[in-house]
Design a protein around this motif. Structure first.
Motif, PDB file in Angstrom:
ATOM      1  N   VAL A 210       0.981  -1.292   0.079  1.00 61.61           N
ATOM      2  CA  VAL A 210      -0.283   0.162   0.099  1.00 61.61           C
ATOM      3  C   VAL A 210       1.215   1.129   0.258  1.00 61.61           C
ATOM      4  N   ASP A 211       0.844   2.322  -1.193  1.00 70.03           N
ATOM      5  CA  ASP A 211       1.920   3.437  -1.037  1.00 70.03           C
ATOM      6  C   ASP A 211       0.497   4.640  -0.296  1.00 70.03           C
ATOM      7  N   LEU A 212       1.287   5.866  -0.167  1.00 72.47           N
ATOM      8  CA  LEU A 212       0.529   6.460   0.202  1.00 72.47           C
ATOM      9  C   LEU A 212      -0.712   7.701  -0.618  1.00 72.47           C
ATOM     10  N   GLY A 213      -0.449   7.058  -1.583  1.00 70.73           N
ATOM     11  CA  GLY A 213      -1.713   7.428  -2.463  1.00 70.73           C
ATOM     12  C   GLY A 213      -2.841   6.977  -2.520  1.00 70.73           C
ATOM     13  N   ARG A 214      -2.516   5.156  -2.643  1.00 70.54           N
ATOM     14  CA  ARG A 214      -3.324   4.401  -2.590  1.00 70.54           C
ATOM     15  C   ARG A 214      -4.013   4.722  -0.632  1.00 70.54           C
ATOM     16  N   LEU A 215      -3.769   5.021   0.233  1.00 75.92           N
ATOM     17  CA  LEU A 215      -3.667   5.267   1.687  1.00 75.92           C
ATOM     18  C   LEU A 215      -5.332   6.149   1.691  1.00 75.92           C
ATOM     19  N   ALA A 216      -4.616   7.549   1.364  1.00 79.09           N
ATOM     20  CA  ALA A 216      -5.392   8.768   1.014  1.00 79.09           C
ATOM     21  C   ALA A 216      -6.546   8.974   0.202  1.00 79.09           C
ATOM     22  N   GLU A 217      -6.504   7.846  -0.512  1.00 82.93           N
ATOM     23  CA  GLU A 217      -8.533   7.592  -1.727  1.00 82.93           C
ATOM     24  C   GLU A 217      -7.948   6.899  -1.054  1.00 82.93           C
ATOM     25  N   LEU A 218      -8.582   5.684  -0.506  1.00 81.42           N
ATOM     26  CA  LEU A 218      -8.906   4.491   1.047  1.00 81.42           C
ATOM     27  C   LEU A 218      -9.802   5.542   1.977  1.00 81.42           C
ATOM     28  N   LEU A 219      -8.960   7.034   3.022  1.00 78.65           N
ATOM     29  CA  LEU A 219      -9.894   7.355   3.516  1.00 78.65           C
ATOM     30  C   LEU A 219     -10.459   8.293   3.174  1.00 78.65           C
ATOM     31  N   ARG A 220     -10.922   8.626   1.451  1.00 82.81           N
ATOM     32  CA  ARG A 220     -11.751   9.663   1.069  1.00 82.81           C
ATOM     33  C   ARG A 220     -12.832   9.073   0.850  1.00 82.81           C
ATOM     34  N   GLN A 221     -12.439   7.300   0.461  1.00 84.29           N
ATOM     35  CA  GLN A 221     -13.748   6.983  -0.182  1.00 84.29           C
ATOM     36  C   GLN A 221     -14.237   5.999   1.743  1.00 84.29           C
ATOM     37  N   SER A 222     -13.961   5.864   2.164  1.00 83.17           N
ATOM     38  CA  SER A 222     -14.573   5.397   3.081  1.00 83.17           C
ATOM     39  C   SER A 222     -15.185   6.258   4.162  1.00 83.17           C
ATOM     40  N   THR A 223     -15.025   7.375   4.409  1.00 86.99           N
ATOM     41  CA  THR A 223     -15.504   8.698   5.164  1.00 86.99           C
ATOM     42  C   THR A 223     -16.293   8.976   4.640  1.00 86.99           C
ATOM     43  N   GLY A 224     -17.044  10.087   5.003  1.00 88.71           N
ATOM     44  CA  GLY A 224     -18.937  10.405   4.040  1.00 88.71           C
ATOM     45  C   GLY A 224     -19.857  10.123   4.533  1.00 88.71           C
ATOM     46  N   ALA A 225     -20.719  10.135   3.412  1.00 90.96           N
ATOM     47  CA  ALA A 225     -22.598   9.909   3.627  1.00 90.96           C
ATOM     48  C   ALA A 225     -22.108   9.992   1.857  1.00 90.96           C
ATOM     49  N   VAL A 226     -23.099   8.285   1.633  1.00 91.36           N
ATOM     50  CA  VAL A 226     -23.285   8.169   0.653  1.00 91.36           C
ATOM     51  C   VAL A 226     -24.604   7.811   0.184  1.00 91.36           C
ATOM     52  N   ALA A 227     -25.745   8.539  -0.355  1.00 88.04           N
ATOM     53  CA  ALA A 227     -26.685   8.284  -1.331  1.00 88.04           C
ATOM     54  C   ALA A 227     -27.590   6.669  -1.036  1.00 88.04           C
ATOM     55  N   GLY A 228     -28.315   6.173  -1.062  1.00 89.00           N
ATOM     56  CA  GLY A 228     -28.479   5.237  -1.462  1.00 89.00           C
ATOM     57  C   GLY A 228     -29.601   5.134  -2.419  1.00 89.00           C
ATOM     58  N   ALA A 229     -30.436   3.558  -1.852  1.00 86.93           N
ATOM     59  CA  ALA A 229     -31.262   3.416  -3.627  1.00 86.93           C
ATOM     60  C   ALA A 229     -33.349   3.779  -1.673  1.00 86.93           C
ATOM     61  N   THR A 230     -34.232   3.502  -1.869  1.00 89.45           N
ATOM     62  CA  THR A 230     -35.663   3.170  -1.490  1.00 89.45           C
ATOM     63  C   THR A 230     -35.285   2.111  -1.451  1.00 89.45           C
ATOM     64  N   LEU A 231     -36.991   2.049   0.048  1.00 93.55           N
ATOM     65  CA  LEU A 231     -37.111   0.520  -0.291  1.00 93.55           C
ATOM     66  C   LEU A 231     -38.866   0.982   0.450  1.00 93.55           C
TER      67      LEU A 231
END
Length: 328
Positions: A210-231
């Protein structure tokens, strides 16, 4: 023999006095009415220590972190001045370039509506495309005058850290002050901004692929809020969202990190045979690759009061043309 002379006509003052004596009740009613009107006018009188003589101006502020005054003048201040040139009613421009900050003041004629002037400046700033990378978009200073600083206070505590004091002022005190009629801006200095620092070990990252770029990218993708579908949920619907806002270093350290796969399946050897693809690497926790600790953002200054250590300094700015006495 002395001949009698005609009596002289009464003067203006004598006529007023004699008329007031004859109409004394009318005079009393007029004096009483004027006194009542004076009391009512005095209650609505706006009192201030000094009159605000600030001209009809609009201030444009631009943050340029890391740039020296000469670089700010050449790459930020000058383009802003060129963009504002030629505005209707514009009489003069003044500028100030400091380390990491550009201030441009556009002075308009007195007969120009101040809100119209601010709107014209904001429209011109949207066409500005020449700022270097890393420079924040220009913003208008609050609609306040030279005497707008009506209240200054400091918040300190022996039981809270500077970061906790800053969050208390920023999230609790400032919104209430801004909601006060007549307040246009609340500025906060001092304190610290909390952060979660990921301190990675290069040797561990290299061993795990794992390089630093990959680590920073995973941190950005793993935190926050992501919209989904409806049930479907009875007569209504249920919204699905993925939300992860870590509040402690332990929560952030539990993020799964998937190392890159060293897959050479697309490469051919000297004999022309394809090599076997590598298996999918197993994910690891962020805490296994790096230390996640609570830290603070780097800062270039601090606020103190009365020699008793750090404090959080708050300044309240009054809306231009507001009444300082009523605001206080």
């Amino acid at each position: 023999m002395v001949m009698p002379t005609d009596r002289e006509e009464p003067g203006a003052i004598e006529a007023v006095v004699s008329g007031s004596v004859r109409q004394r009740w009318l005079v009393l009613v007029m004096v009483l009415g004027l006194a009542v009107a004076g009391v009512l006018a005095a209650r609505k009188l706006e009192l201030d220590a000094l009159p605000d003589i600030t001209g009809n101006q609009v201030v444009v502020l631009t943050r340029a972190p890391g740039l020296t005054p000469s670089e700010v003048e050449r790459t930020v201040t000058r383009p802003v001045e060129i963009a504002l040139g030629g505005l209707p009613g514009l009489e003069d421009q003044r500028s100030l370039s400091r380390y990491g900050l550009s201030s441009v003041t556009a002075v308009f004629a007195d007969d120009v509506d101040p809100w119209l002037a601010r709107q014209q400046v904001a429209e011109r700033l949207t066409t500005l495309q020449e700022l270097p990378a890393g420079v924040d978009p220009p913003e208008l200073a609050p609609y306040s005058g030279g005497l707008g600083e009506v209240l200054q206070l400091s918040v300190s505590s022996s039981q809270h850290t500077p970061a906790q004091l800053y969050e208390l002022v920023r999230l609790e005190l400032s919104p209430q002050l801004r909601a006060t009629p007549g307040v246009v801006e609340v500025n906060v200095w001092g304190g610290e901004r909390r952060t979660f620092d990921v301190v990675a070990d290069p040797l561990v990252l290299a061993r795990m692929g794992v390089d630093l770029g990959r680590l920073a990218e995973l941190l950005r993708q793993s935190t926050g809020a992501v919209a989904g579908a409806t049930l479907a949920a009875g007569p209504g619907q249920a919204l699905l969202r993925g939300v992860f806002w870590p509040s402690t270093p332990v929560e952030l350290g539990a993020i799964a990190v998937v190392p890159r796969r060293h897959d050479d399946a697309h490469e051919r050897g000297a004999s022309g045979a394809e090599s076997e693809p590598e298996p999918e690497p197993e994910p690891v926790r962020l805490a296994e690759l790096a230390r996640v600790v609570e830290g603070v953002q780097p800062r270039i200054g601090a606020a103190t009061a009365n020699g008793r250590g750090e404090t959080v300094y708050v300044m309240v700015q009054m809306l231009r043309e507001a009444n300082a006495l009523e605001l206080m």
